[in-house]
Enzyme design. Structure first.
Site, PDB file in Angstrom:
ATOM      1  CD1 TRP A 120      28.682  28.113  48.509  1.00  0.00           C
ATOM      2  CD2 TRP A 120      28.302  30.270  49.566  1.00  0.00           C
ATOM      3  NE1 TRP A 120      27.293  28.325  48.515  1.00  0.00           N
ATOM      4  CE2 TRP A 120      27.084  29.593  49.240  1.00  0.00           C
ATOM      5  CE3 TRP A 120      28.465  31.627  50.212  1.00  0.00           C
ATOM      6  CZ2 TRP A 120      25.880  30.207  49.632  1.00  0.00           C
ATOM      7  CZ3 TRP A 120      27.309  32.164  50.258  1.00  0.00           C
ATOM      8  CH2 TRP A 120      26.006  31.565  50.045  1.00  0.00           C
TER       9      TRP A 120
ATOM     10  CD  GLU B 236      29.843  37.256  38.900  1.00  0.00           C
ATOM     11  OE1 GLU B 236      30.867  36.847  39.257  1.00  0.00           O
ATOM     12  OE2 GLU B 236      29.043  36.702  39.517  1.00  0.00           O
TER      13      GLU B 236
ATOM     14  CE1 TYR C 106      33.861  32.095  47.368  1.00  0.00           C
ATOM     15  CE2 TYR C 106      31.910  33.521  46.487  1.00  0.00           C
ATOM     16  CZ  TYR C 106      32.214  32.177  46.806  1.00  0.00           C
ATOM     17  OH  TYR C 106      31.507  31.268  46.787  1.00  0.00           O
TER      18      TYR C 106
ATOM     19  CG  ASP D 222      27.106  30.150  36.158  1.00  0.00           C
ATOM     20  OD1 ASP D 222      25.887  30.625  36.072  1.00  0.00           O
ATOM     21  OD2 ASP D 222      27.670  30.147  37.064  1.00  0.00           O
TER      22      ASP D 222
ATOM     23  CG  ASP E 101      26.144  27.440  42.872  1.00  0.00           C
ATOM     24  OD1 ASP E 101      26.066  26.747  41.974  1.00  0.00           O
ATOM     25  OD2 ASP E 101      26.406  28.782  42.774  1.00  0.00           O
ATOM     26  CD  GLU E 102      24.136  31.867  44.012  1.00  0.00           C
ATOM     27  OE1 GLU E 102      24.807  32.507  44.690  1.00  0.00           O
ATOM     28  OE2 GLU E 102      24.649  31.851  42.685  1.00  0.00           O
TER      29      GLU E 102
ATOM     30  CG  HIS F 147      24.489  28.802  38.794  1.00  0.00           C
ATOM     31  ND1 HIS F 147      24.923  30.353  38.500  1.00  0.00           N
ATOM     32  CD2 HIS F 147      24.136  28.933  40.014  1.00  0.00           C
ATOM     33  CE1 HIS F 147      24.785  30.836  39.832  1.00  0.00           C
ATOM     34  NE2 HIS F 147      24.161  29.861  40.549  1.00  0.00           N
TER      35      HIS F 147
HETATM   36  C1  TNX Z   1      27.959  33.550  44.598  1.00  0.00           C
HETATM   37  S1  TNX Z   1      28.731  30.906  46.313  1.00  0.00           S
HETATM   38  C2  TNX Z   1      28.063  32.514  43.611  1.00  0.00           C
HETATM   39  C3  TNX Z   1      28.496  32.702  42.281  1.00  0.00           C
HETATM   40  C4  TNX Z   1      28.758  34.305  42.005  1.00  0.00           C
HETATM   41  C5  TNX Z   1      29.606  34.729  43.284  1.00  0.00           C
HETATM   42  C6  TNX Z   1      30.104  36.173  43.187  1.00  0.00           C
HETATM   43  C7  TNX Z   1      28.432  30.150  44.944  1.00  0.00           C
HETATM   44  C8  TNX Z   1      28.681  28.884  44.728  1.00  0.00           C
HETATM   45  N1  TNX Z   1      27.974  31.097  43.894  1.00  0.00           N
HETATM   46  O1  TNX Z   1      27.514  32.132  41.379  1.00  0.00           O
HETATM   47  O2  TNX Z   1      29.426  34.322  40.856  1.00  0.00           O
HETATM   48  O3  TNX Z   1      28.745  34.420  44.638  1.00  0.00           O
HETATM   49  O4  TNX Z   1      30.825  36.641  44.345  1.00  0.00           O
END
Ligand code: TNX
Length: 512
Positions: free
Chosen positions: A375, A451, A400, A166, A308-309, A246
């Protein structure tokens, strides 16, 4: 609960069977070894292949995948199963029929190894019963992961999903790119507490970080021993390399892979980083090389490629990424990320492995054959299945476990919450939501993002007993009594016997 997860069918009978020492164990292969190991550790009891009352394993092809039948009578113990997995889960159930101390380090008196007479027929509702551990945000020790495997097996969980990379750290050695661990696994500090507002996600560094260098990576030998123990226990280890977002730790190690030029070190704070891989052939080739080595380290396992993200601002500013977008007619963030991912999906699929990605890829027009890890909520699970994708449920609201479990200041700092045990108990209802394609729902898993999890003791505190309630639902399809501490009852004593730092209800008025 006496047995967790609860078996499909249980009939209790009069009488008991006292395990003789040494204990005759006939056939059984790897499962017999697991039983022998535990009895020797907890009670000093050895096993033999001799005749007399003992444990008899038998194969029964009419029983399906992971199913088993366990019969205890005053004359001995008979276990039938259709496969190795079924035999292993039968052994776990047998251990739960013994006094809880059998799960501990011993010594307990061999004479206390008494099992009630019972007939059990059991099989799981879901084939994917996972536990994700994020070892990237904080590097968690291999000793913790090895302990976790034992506890997972006791809960009949069968997939350990390792979030290995990450923004904050890279934990898996890759021979072709040594700087990933030399540089990418260490950060100069960590932001204490929550990120101060505003959430400046594009920041490389916060001057307020604690200045304590943090990091580490596993060795090849450690990974091999983890995979070997997992295999003995019937657990698959699935590695995740999160891409193309990430990836700040990799970009710190190899700046030419990034879409910006100022990442100095892995990230010291959390949130969603804007520093992502460039849309370049070089970055795609890097990911392919990494996945090749990862596939060698985790033989036969599914491969998770994250997804993700991934913010796209940098792709528009970076000349190489912008040129790729122009050359391939990629006019949106979604199309650009899909271009990247498609190449890696086809690379991994060509090896015959299952490939898994987070549900963001659905918006991108997910490549065919990807298993979607959802998720979000039940609606997203249904949507993925409706579109013909296999699905693994990891809904944040229920699974979670990085979120706190009780309200109030007696609980340590967490990312948010609380997500109490009673809420986690709602997963099974989510999984029962009607879809046209129920067989595409493989199962689900618990998530521990790290985290705010810096030690293995803290990991255990977040994982249990909520993880027990989730394991129950993934195996049995319903929560039964596992939704309250009182209902978990004897299972909590089992967690204590295993010396797990499970989260007790905070006493009113105490501060930690
Ligand atoms: C979302 S949902 C994330 C993580 C974070 C987490 C914290 C997803 C695939 N990514 O990067 O650590 O929330 O709850």
């Amino acid at each position: 609960m006496r047995l967790l997860p609860s078996p499909t069918k249980v009939s209790w009978h009069e009488g008991t069977f006292r395990l003789p020492a040494p204990l005759p164990v006939r056939s059984g292969g790897p499962s017999a070894r697991l039983l022998a190991e535990r009895l020797l550790t907890a009670a000093g009891v050895t096993t033999t292949g001799d005749g007399g009352p003992g444990v008899d394993f038998r194969r029964d092809a009419s029983l399906g995948a992971e199913a088993y039948r366990l019969v205890v009578s005053p004359a001995g113990i008979a276990i039938s199963a259709g496969d190795d997995a079924g035999e292993r889960w039968a052994v776990q159930t047998l251990l739960q029929l013994l006094p809880v101390q059998v799960h501990g380090p011993g010594p307990m008196a061999a004479g206390d190894l008494v099992v009630p007479c019972v007939e059990i027929c059991d099989r799981p509702v879901f084939s994917w019963r996972g536990s994700m551990v994020d070892v990237a945000r904080h590097f968690l020790p291999m000793s913790g992961l090895l302990l976790h495997l034992e506890v997972m097996a006791a809960h009949k969980l069968n997939v350990l999903h390792l979030h290995l990379t990450d923004d904050q750290g890279w934990r898996v050695p890759i021979a072709k790119y040594p700087r990933l661990t030399e540089v990418g696994s260490w950060r100069p500090g960590t932001l204490p507490g929550h990120q101060p507002p505003p959430d400046e996600n594009d920041r490389d560094d916060f001057p307020q970080h604690d200045g304590v260098r943090h990091g580490g990576a596993y060795t090849v030998a450690e990974i091999r021993s983890l995979v070997a123990r997992a295999t003995e226990l019937g657990i698959t280890v699935m590695p995740e390399i999160d891409m193309p977002g990430h990836m700040e730790a990799a970009i710190a190690a190899y700046p030419q892979l990034g879409a910006c030029d100022h990442v100095q070190h892995p990230r010291t704070c959390f949130g969603v980083s804007h520093h992502v891989l460039a849309l370049s052939d070089q970055a795609v080739e890097f990911c392919r090389d990494v996945l090749d080595e990862v596939m060698e380290l985790f033989p036969g396992s599914p491969i998770h490629i994250g997804g993700d993200e991934c913010p796209a601002e940098e792709w528009y500013d970076d000349p190489v990424s912008a040129a790729t977008m122009a050359a391939h007619g990629l006019t949106s963030r979604a199309a650009a990320q899909a271009w990247f991912e498609r190449q890696l999906v086809s690379h991994v699929r060509a090896t015959g492995r299952r490939i898994v990605a987070w549900d963001e890829v659905l918006e991108l027009g997910a490549p065919e054959g990807v298993t979607i890890m959802v998720w979000r909520d039940a609606a997203a699970i249904a949507e993925a299945a409706r579109r013909g994708f296999e699905v693994i449920a990891a809904p944040a609201k229920y699974t979670y476990l990085d979120y706190g479990q009780y309200d109030g200041d007696a609980q340590p700092l967490t990312i948010g919450g609380p997500v109490p045990l009673a809420q986690v108990a709602g997963l099974a209802d989510q999984l029962r939501q009607p879809t046209d394609n129920n067989e595409l729902l493989l199962g689900g898993q618990l998530q521990l993002w790290s985290e705010y999890v810096r030690t293995w003791a803290r990991a255990e505190y977040q994982l249990w007993p909520r993880g027990s309630a989730l394991a129950q639902q993934l195996w049995a399809g319903e929560v039964g009594e596992a939704g309250t501490l009182a209902g978990l009852g004897r299972h909590l004593a089992r967690l204590t016997a295993m010396d797990i730092n499970w989260c007790r209800e905070p006493l009113a008025g105490t501060k930690s």
